[in-house]
Design a protein around this motif. Structure first.
Motif, mmCIF file in Angstrom:
data_model
loop_
_atom_site.group_PDB
_atom_site.id
_atom_site.type_symbol
_atom_site.label_atom_id
_atom_site.label_comp_id
_atom_site.label_asym_id
_atom_site.label_seq_id
_atom_site.Cartn_x
_atom_site.Cartn_y
_atom_site.Cartn_z
ATOM 1 N N LEU A 96 0.667 -1.215 -0.354
ATOM 2 C CA LEU A 96 0.187 -0.082 0.357
ATOM 3 C C LEU A 96 0.437 1.502 0.060
ATOM 4 N N THR A 97 1.996 1.155 0.606
ATOM 5 C CA THR A 97 2.929 2.418 1.065
ATOM 6 C C THR A 97 3.742 3.148 -0.819
ATOM 7 N N ASN A 98 3.907 1.492 -1.311
ATOM 8 C CA ASN A 98 3.656 2.426 -3.312
ATOM 9 C C ASN A 98 2.925 2.762 -3.452
ATOM 10 N N THR A 99 1.429 2.068 -3.427
ATOM 11 C CA THR A 99 1.057 2.421 -4.865
ATOM 12 C C THR A 99 0.186 3.899 -4.638
ATOM 13 N N TYR A 100 0.006 4.139 -4.505
ATOM 14 C CA TYR A 100 -0.128 5.868 -3.698
ATOM 15 C C TYR A 100 1.140 6.619 -4.959
ATOM 16 N N ASN A 158 5.864 -5.943 -9.934
ATOM 17 C CA ASN A 158 6.295 -7.364 -9.254
ATOM 18 C C ASN A 158 5.504 -7.941 -7.971
ATOM 19 N N VAL A 159 5.720 -6.387 -7.041
ATOM 20 C CA VAL A 159 5.570 -7.230 -5.393
ATOM 21 C C VAL A 159 4.564 -8.014 -5.308
ATOM 22 N N PRO A 160 3.013 -7.238 -5.754
ATOM 23 C CA PRO A 160 1.896 -7.961 -5.309
ATOM 24 C C PRO A 160 1.972 -9.381 -6.456
ATOM 25 N N PHE A 161 2.391 -9.688 -7.373
ATOM 26 C CA PHE A 161 2.383 -10.811 -9.012
ATOM 27 C C PHE A 161 3.434 -11.393 -8.178
ATOM 28 N N THR A 162 4.643 -11.439 -7.109
ATOM 29 C CA THR A 162 5.376 -12.117 -6.516
ATOM 30 C C THR A 162 4.381 -13.178 -5.633
ATOM 31 N N PHE A 163 3.145 -12.152 -4.501
ATOM 32 C CA PHE A 163 2.663 -12.583 -3.306
ATOM 33 C C PHE A 163 1.850 -14.102 -4.000
#
Length: 513
Positions: free
Chosen positions: A201-205, A256-261
């Motif tokens: 979430l920190t990166n999303t916005y 990449n991060v949520p996809f890897t998750f």
């Protein structure tokens, strides 16, 4: 050696073919010369209309051009053809009616190769890759029937939003961003946002905000002069290049991060159903890359477009208290005070439904859309639109056209209510989410999220202007420039309507729901 007869046999067809080609070419050139370019502001030598291009609130400048130069306004910036469409009818004729040639995207060097968004669906060139990713998204959320299965997630996160609003109403804008990001991360990746300091979430916005800025047509000179990308950042006028590394890092992190998750949880056997986890088993090689960027496209759109609309809703309620009272009266009569409304109530809430339409019309999410690129020469309304022209649809102007919407600057949901004396005005859903084969694939999901948020908030809270030291603070109705436009910060007072409303809000179990 060729004989004279054989030489004639070879050269005569070639001669005739050459003459025919010259004739056809001359005819084509003559026919194109017979059609002028659309009118527009007169440019300067070499730089063209570079100095005329707006640096903020571009939709307002484009609207002024339309009033002066016509519904199709032409400008040339450093040799690049750009047309701005200020008529809904013209945009529909061109972008819908001729979608086979108006569905490409311009190459935005800043947004694509430099900032790392080349593979996002919004910028993917029209072709097989685009169609594959679009098909994936359509299967996930392309119809209202499909989206119905996601209502429980949207309603749960909206209830959690109401609880945060009750605890800390001053941070309503941050609560909106968190709720919408939580919805899209859950549905797309099966990811549950943490209560505090969530790394995704920190990166999303920041990433979605940067995407909105780097995709503004004409915002960066490097989009028109691609060779500028190779100049060092310390040169005068190259300040933009110092941000490139940060932009690229955030775009890649978002993808990449949520996809890897999701991928790791699928391998471990603990994955929750989501767009990625349900699609990954068949995704290998290019298919997996398409899936990752299709998911990132949902992430970007779902974390930003509803946020813009819901924030505009709060602004409208503070500015138009009578509208709020009428919507709340309908909710009280139909839903009552023993529960919060759900999406299933929508058909029985015509005024609240109209209010959501008016939110989309009054403060458009994408006021100038994402630019299209013409794939071959076109003649329209007697004008030549050259191949490679960047085409911008001024959606803000379409939704504020007095010939379509009465008193367009006013927030008035009743414009969409049918009575014996009033025919409803045009539904903005057919305008606000784009045109042709580039219509937003997430429009049904976003629309449902906006309705749920507006209805639940109206049932639970009163929104009004803030009073400081006995003085009423007037909220500012202004929006940031950007492909996705957000209202500029404003203050408002948010208070629960009753003790019953507080009790309903507190029913949410933040830990186990």
């Amino acid at each position: 050696m060729f004989s004279n007869s054989s030489l004639v046999a070879w050269t005569l067809p070639l001669f005739l073919a050459g003459v025919t080609a010259l004739f056809v070419l001359r005819k084509l050139l003559k026919s194109h010369l017979a059609f002028p370019l659309p009118a527009g502001p007169r440019g300067l030598p070499i730089i063209g209309n570079a100095l005329d291009w707006p640096t903020s609130q571009e939709w307002e400048t484009f609207a002024k051009w339309g009033r002066k130069w016509g519904t199709i306004t032409y400008v040339n910036i450093l040799g690049s053809h750009i047309v701005v469409l200020n008529s809904l009818q013209t945009a529909t004729e061109m972008l819908d009616g001729k979608s086979s040639i108006y569905s490409d995207r311009p190459s935005l060097v800043m947004a694509g190769p430099l900032a790392g968004w080349s593979n996002i669906l919004h910028l993917t060139p029209y072709g097989d890759t685009f169609r594959q990713r679009r098909k994936m998204l359509h299967q996930f959320m392309g119809t209202r029937t499909i989206v119905e299965r996601y209502y429980p997630v949207e309603e749960l996160e909206t209830r959690r939003f109401l609880l945060r609003l009750l605890e800390n109403p001053e941070d309503f804008a941050a609560h909106i961003r968190r709720a919408e990001a939580a919805i899209v991360l859950k549905l797309t990746y099966g990811y549950d946002v943490k209560d505090h300091d969530d790394p995704v979430l920190t990166n999303t916005y920041p990433a979605t905000t940067q995407f909105s800025l780097v995709t503004i047509p004409g915002a960066y000179l490097v989009d028109l002069l691609p060779s500028l990308r190779y100049l060092p950042s310390w040169l005068p006028g190259m300040q933009w290049k110092r941000s490139v590394a940060d932009y690229a890092e955030k775009s890649q992190t978002l993808a990449n991060v949520p996809f890897t998750f999701a991928k790791q949880h699928l391998i471990s056997g603990f994955a929750k159903p989501s767009f990625v986890t349900l699609s990954l088993p068949s995704g290998i090689g290019d298919e997996e890359a398409n899936l990752k960027w299709a998911a990132a496209s949902i992430h970007v759109g779902g974390s930003s477009t509803p946020v813009s609309a819901i924030t505009s809703f709060f602004l409208a309620m503070a500015l138009y208290p009578d509208v709020q009272k009428q919507a709340q009266a309908e909710l009280d009569a139909i839903v009552g005070s023993s529960r919060l409304p759900s999406y299933s109530d929508r058909e029985k809430l015509p005024y609240v439904d109209a209010l959501v339409k008016e939110v989309l019309r009054w403060n458009p999410i994408v006021p100038t859309g994402v630019p299209h690129l013409l794939m071959q020469d076109d003649i329209h309304d007697g004008y030549l639109i050259p191949k490679g022209t960047i085409v911008i649809a001024n959606i803000w102007n379409f939704l504020h056209d007095e010939t379509t919407f009465k008193n367009p600057m006013e927030f008035d949901p009743s414009r969409f209510i049918a009575t014996k004396d009033h025919t409803p005005e045009r539904d903005p859903h057919t305008i606000a989410f784009g045109f042709g084969r580039r219509t937003c694939p997430a429009m049904n999901l976003a629309d449902a999220s906006v309705f749920i948020s507006c209805a639940m908030t109206l049932a639970a809270f009163n929104i009004s202007k803030t009073v400081e030291n006995g003085i009423v603070v007037e909220p500012v109705h202004e929006s940031y420039s950007g492909t996705i436009s957000f209202p500029k910060p404003f203050k408002c007072s948010i208070r629960p309507r009753s003790e019953d409303a507080v009790a309903l809000i507190n029913l949410v179990d933040m830990q186990n729901a």
